[in-house]
Design an enzyme around this catalytic site. Structure first.
Site, PDB file in Angstrom:
ATOM      1  N   ARG A  63      56.906  59.313  62.125  1.00  0.00           N
ATOM      2  CA  ARG A  63      55.531  58.818  62.204  1.00  0.00           C
ATOM      3  C   ARG A  63      55.366  57.349  61.746  1.00  0.00           C
ATOM      4  O   ARG A  63      54.778  57.066  60.703  1.00  0.00           O
ATOM      5  CB  ARG A  63      54.591  59.750  61.446  1.00  0.00           C
ATOM      6  CG  ARG A  63      54.743  61.192  61.925  1.00  0.00           C
ATOM      7  CD  ARG A  63      53.707  62.103  61.371  1.00  0.00           C
ATOM      8  NE  ARG A  63      52.446  61.990  62.071  1.00  0.00           N
ATOM      9  CZ  ARG A  63      51.362  62.687  61.731  1.00  0.00           C
ATOM     10  NH1 ARG A  63      51.398  63.490  60.699  1.00  0.00           N
ATOM     11  NH2 ARG A  63      50.254  62.564  62.406  1.00  0.00           N
ATOM     12  N   ARG A  79      44.194  72.902  55.008  1.00  0.00           N
ATOM     13  CA  ARG A  79      43.949  71.521  55.441  1.00  0.00           C
ATOM     14  C   ARG A  79      43.229  71.491  56.786  1.00  0.00           C
ATOM     15  O   ARG A  79      42.549  70.531  57.096  1.00  0.00           O
ATOM     16  CB  ARG A  79      45.282  70.781  55.623  1.00  0.00           C
ATOM     17  CG  ARG A  79      46.001  70.489  54.342  1.00  0.00           C
ATOM     18  CD  ARG A  79      47.210  69.661  54.624  1.00  0.00           C
ATOM     19  NE  ARG A  79      46.822  68.467  55.373  1.00  0.00           N
ATOM     20  CZ  ARG A  79      47.673  67.608  55.899  1.00  0.00           C
ATOM     21  NH1 ARG A  79      48.961  67.790  55.769  1.00  0.00           N
ATOM     22  NH2 ARG A  79      47.239  66.550  56.557  1.00  0.00           N
ATOM     23  N   ASP A 135      49.991  69.909  68.997  1.00  0.00           N
ATOM     24  CA  ASP A 135      49.391  70.696  67.914  1.00  0.00           C
ATOM     25  C   ASP A 135      49.247  72.173  68.267  1.00  0.00           C
ATOM     26  O   ASP A 135      48.795  72.965  67.434  1.00  0.00           O
ATOM     27  CB  ASP A 135      48.015  70.112  67.529  1.00  0.00           C
ATOM     28  CG  ASP A 135      48.146  68.767  66.823  1.00  0.00           C
ATOM     29  OD1 ASP A 135      49.267  68.424  66.400  1.00  0.00           O
ATOM     30  OD2 ASP A 135      47.130  68.062  66.688  1.00  0.00           O
ATOM     31  N   CYS A 158      56.530  62.582  57.424  1.00  0.00           N
ATOM     32  CA  CYS A 158      56.163  63.923  57.003  1.00  0.00           C
ATOM     33  C   CYS A 158      57.034  64.923  57.737  1.00  0.00           C
ATOM     34  O   CYS A 158      57.896  64.554  58.520  1.00  0.00           O
ATOM     35  CB  CYS A 158      54.682  64.194  57.215  1.00  0.00           C
ATOM     36  SG  CYS A 158      54.273  64.538  58.899  1.00  0.00           S
ATOM     37  N   LYS A 209      38.461  68.968  63.108  1.00  0.00           N
ATOM     38  CA  LYS A 209      39.041  68.225  61.978  1.00  0.00           C
ATOM     39  C   LYS A 209      39.493  66.827  62.408  1.00  0.00           C
ATOM     40  O   LYS A 209      39.150  65.826  61.779  1.00  0.00           O
ATOM     41  CB  LYS A 209      40.255  68.976  61.422  1.00  0.00           C
ATOM     42  CG  LYS A 209      41.110  68.118  60.491  1.00  0.00           C
ATOM     43  CD  LYS A 209      42.357  68.812  60.009  1.00  0.00           C
ATOM     44  CE  LYS A 209      43.556  68.730  60.897  1.00  0.00           C
ATOM     45  NZ  LYS A 209      44.414  67.537  60.741  1.00  0.00           N
ATOM     46  N   ASN A 210      40.245  66.750  63.504  1.00  0.00           N
ATOM     47  CA  ASN A 210      40.842  65.463  63.875  1.00  0.00           C
ATOM     48  C   ASN A 210      39.839  64.488  64.476  1.00  0.00           C
ATOM     49  O   ASN A 210      40.136  63.308  64.631  1.00  0.00           O
ATOM     50  CB  ASN A 210      42.040  65.676  64.808  1.00  0.00           C
ATOM     51  CG  ASN A 210      43.243  66.204  64.036  1.00  0.00           C
ATOM     52  OD1 ASN A 210      43.244  66.206  62.803  1.00  0.00           O
ATOM     53  ND2 ASN A 210      44.250  66.672  64.742  1.00  0.00           N
TER      54      ASN A 210
HETATM   55  C1  EPZ Z   1      47.121  62.610  65.492  1.00  0.00           C
HETATM   56  O1  EPZ Z   1      48.101  62.041  64.640  1.00  0.00           O
HETATM   57  C2  EPZ Z   1      46.715  63.924  64.867  1.00  0.00           C
HETATM   58  N1  EPZ Z   1      46.222  63.672  63.511  1.00  0.00           N
HETATM   59  C3  EPZ Z   1      47.896  64.874  64.829  1.00  0.00           C
HETATM   60  O2  EPZ Z   1      47.415  66.127  64.384  1.00  0.00           O
HETATM   61  C4  EPZ Z   1      48.452  65.060  66.250  1.00  0.00           C
HETATM   62  O3  EPZ Z   1      49.608  65.856  66.191  1.00  0.00           O
HETATM   63  C5  EPZ Z   1      48.797  63.690  66.853  1.00  0.00           C
HETATM   64  O4  EPZ Z   1      47.625  62.822  66.803  1.00  0.00           O
HETATM   65  C6  EPZ Z   1      49.241  63.785  68.298  1.00  0.00           C
HETATM   66  O5  EPZ Z   1      48.242  64.377  69.067  1.00  0.00           O
HETATM   67  C7  EPZ Z   1      44.969  63.296  63.332  1.00  0.00           C
HETATM   68  O6  EPZ Z   1      44.200  63.086  64.251  1.00  0.00           O
HETATM   69  C8  EPZ Z   1      44.502  63.153  61.930  1.00  0.00           C
HETATM   70  P1  EPZ Z   1      49.977  59.646  67.096  1.00  0.00           P
HETATM   71  P2  EPZ Z   1      48.564  60.516  64.868  1.00  0.00           P
HETATM   72  O7  EPZ Z   1      49.891  58.289  66.498  1.00  0.00           O
HETATM   73  O8  EPZ Z   1      47.464  59.734  65.436  1.00  0.00           O
HETATM   74  C9  EPZ Z   1      54.286  57.822  67.675  1.00  0.00           C
HETATM   75  C10 EPZ Z   1      47.513  68.162  63.182  1.00  0.00           C
HETATM   76  O9  EPZ Z   1      48.296  69.145  63.076  1.00  0.00           O
HETATM   77  N2  EPZ Z   1      53.750  56.628  67.013  1.00  0.00           N
HETATM   78  O10 EPZ Z   1      49.142  59.930  68.288  1.00  0.00           O
HETATM   79  O11 EPZ Z   1      49.165  60.066  63.606  1.00  0.00           O
HETATM   80  C11 EPZ Z   1      54.355  59.033  66.750  1.00  0.00           C
HETATM   81  O12 EPZ Z   1      55.504  59.002  65.943  1.00  0.00           O
HETATM   82  C12 EPZ Z   1      48.035  66.764  63.271  1.00  0.00           C
HETATM   83  O13 EPZ Z   1      46.278  68.283  63.175  1.00  0.00           O
HETATM   84  C13 EPZ Z   1      54.478  55.466  67.042  1.00  0.00           C
HETATM   85  O14 EPZ Z   1      55.578  55.400  67.596  1.00  0.00           O
HETATM   86  O15 EPZ Z   1      49.674  60.711  65.966  1.00  0.00           O
HETATM   87  C14 EPZ Z   1      54.328  60.154  67.752  1.00  0.00           C
HETATM   88  O16 EPZ Z   1      55.602  60.332  68.301  1.00  0.00           O
HETATM   89  C15 EPZ Z   1      49.423  66.547  62.919  1.00  0.00           C
HETATM   90  N3  EPZ Z   1      53.960  54.370  66.410  1.00  0.00           N
HETATM   91  C16 EPZ Z   1      53.387  59.631  68.829  1.00  0.00           C
HETATM   92  O17 EPZ Z   1      53.384  58.207  68.677  1.00  0.00           O
HETATM   93  C17 EPZ Z   1      52.741  54.380  65.803  1.00  0.00           C
HETATM   94  O18 EPZ Z   1      52.329  53.341  65.271  1.00  0.00           O
HETATM   95  C18 EPZ Z   1      51.956  60.139  68.737  1.00  0.00           C
HETATM   96  O19 EPZ Z   1      51.478  59.988  67.406  1.00  0.00           O
HETATM   97  C19 EPZ Z   1      51.998  55.575  65.807  1.00  0.00           C
HETATM   98  C20 EPZ Z   1      52.529  56.686  66.420  1.00  0.00           C
END
Ligand code: EPZ
Length: 419
Positions: A120, A398, A306, A115, A22-23
């Protein structure tokens, strides 16, 4: 709305197949915006999130044909506005920002919002595209961004919680059509980013280092259509490994990438589970009582956030004490209260969950709060004594393709009912 009804305690055995990731699919579908050629993508999981992404592509002007696990995207993007209704339901859709900027020089994309798993923010996305020469504003819940011609740049994309998967994806896609060289330092190393890099390369992008913290992209003028097969979903496969361990079963997880799951497999072996690579599959055998072990989640190749909730469900029935820390999403603990409703003994102390393993869980009505928390409740329900009802399973739909069908194939008693 539907719920899962699970009759717990049935012995599980046999094979279970992993669907496409999915991701990885979500940014790959967004990347089709970068070309006017035809993209035929196979092994796409039929999920609510992948359907939402297809709807978003259509709203941006693309023609999208959806078949059984296959999506064909053609036509040209002609609208730069990614609507609130579609982006707010799924954070993955925010990664149309990079492709829209690269293709149209402008984008208006709804902010994805916070969320249930945490705040996020999007600062790393904005830092990345700003480095490429984009000017942006926030207006009425939208990011409004503009750049007549993107220009390659060096940038550091590490944040407080490590690298960002979707920010890395957004920049990779934008930089593929930018003028000159882009170097992303502290890029996300997740296999989904590696797959996006491979997909872009096959479209004609000049990109190297995907899957490492340093990605180098040399912009090209045009990308081509492509015929591509998505790789397996490592989080779905990891969920099945954890289920096998919790149910003390012998299960073959088919089409699972062993090397993508090393942090989990290492932990499972440490606590006493027999996990073996078997060609393109993974065999898990677990017949005995396990030992508890602590985990701390980290970006890849660390233990994935995850899989944190599903690991907690396993620790809930493993005698002894384990401590679970989530360094990626420190507040991702909504499942604690629901697991406790089933007889688990878990408390949260500041940023950690302390799990005292109990002998048995008992079936109960529980509420799914997010995708992976829902998977944890399903694992708990399958090993609990009595009936569990998991409400709000639209979260599961989802991200887990035909989960009830797949579990039934292992001998589980799981069925859907209308709420
Ligand atoms: C991806 O989300 C995945 N979603 C998430 O999967 C997964 O949990 C996450 O990566 C971490 O592996 C998809 O791929 C669609 P991040 P993403 O930006 O990219 C912080 C699931 O259950 N951050 O890597 O949105 C953030 O708050 C889902 O399948 C910032 O600070 O996650 C977090 O602490 C949920 N600033 C960390 O970085 C930013 O601009 C990692 O988040 C962006 C993120």
């Amino acid at each position: 709305m539907e719920k899962f009804v699970i009759e717990g305690g049935k012995p599980l055995k046999g094979e279970i197949k992993t669907s496409g990731s999915k991701n990885a699919t979500l940014p790959v579908l967004a990347a089709t915006l970068l070309t006017d050629g035809v993209c035929e993508i196979r092994n796409i999981p039929k999920l609510r999130d992948t359907l939402t992404m297809c709807k978003l592509l259509r709203s941006l002007g693309k023609t999208v044909e959806i078949g059984a696990n296959k999506v064909t995207v053609s036509g040209s993007v002609n609208n730069h506005v990614a609507d609130y209704k579609l982006v707010s339901t799924m954070r993955g859709s925010f990664c149309v920002l990079g492709p829209l900027l690269a293709k149209l020089g402008k984008a208006k994309v709804s902010m994805p919002g916070g969320c249930i798993i945490g705040v996020r923010p999007i600062d790393l996305h904005m830092k990345g595209i700003t480095a490429l020469g984009v000017k942006s504003d926030f207006e009425a819940g939208y990011v409004i961004a503009r750049a007549p011609r993107l220009k390659g740049a060096q940038m550091y994309l590490g944040g407080t919680f490590g690298s960002s998967v979707l920010a890395t994806a957004n920049v990779m896609m934008a930089a593929s059509l930018a003028h000159g060289e882009t170097v992303i330092e502290s890029a996300a190393c997740e296999p989904e980013i590696e797959e996006l890099g491979d997909f872009l390369s096959s479209m004609g992008a000049k990109i190297e280092g995907q899957g490492t913290p340093r990605i180098i992209i040399n912009g090209v003028r045009k990308l081509n259509g492509i015929n591509y097969k998505m790789g397996p979903d490592r989080i779905e496969a990891g969920t099945f490994l954890l289920l096998a361990a919790a149910a003390k079963s012998d299960i073959l997880v088919r089409d699972a990438h062993y090397n993508h799951l090393l942090a989990l497999i290492d932990k499972l072996q440490m606590i006493g589970v027999d996990v073996q690579k078997d060609g393109a599959d993974i065999r898990v055998k677990c017949k005995k009582t396990l030992r508890p072990a602590n985990i701390v989640t980290h970006p890849h190749p660390g233990f994935p956030t995850d899989l944190q909730a599903q690991y907690m469900a396993l620790m809930a029935i493993t005698p002894g004490v384990s401590i679970i820390t989530d360094r990626v999403f420190p507040d991702r603990f909504m499942h604690i209260a629901e697991l406790n409703r089933m007889g688990a003994s878990i408390r949260r102390d500041a940023g950690v969950a302390i799990v005292e393993g109990v002998k048995k869980l008992f079936g109960a009505p529980v509420m799914a709060s997010d995708l992976r928390a829902s998977a944890a409740l399903v694992i708990a329900g399958l090993v609990a004594q009595g009936q569990t009802q998991v409400h709000r399973i639209y979260h599961l739909d989802r991200g887990y393709e035909d989960l009830d069908g797949k579990l039934t194939g292992l001998g589980a008693r799981v069925y859907r009912e209308k709420e």
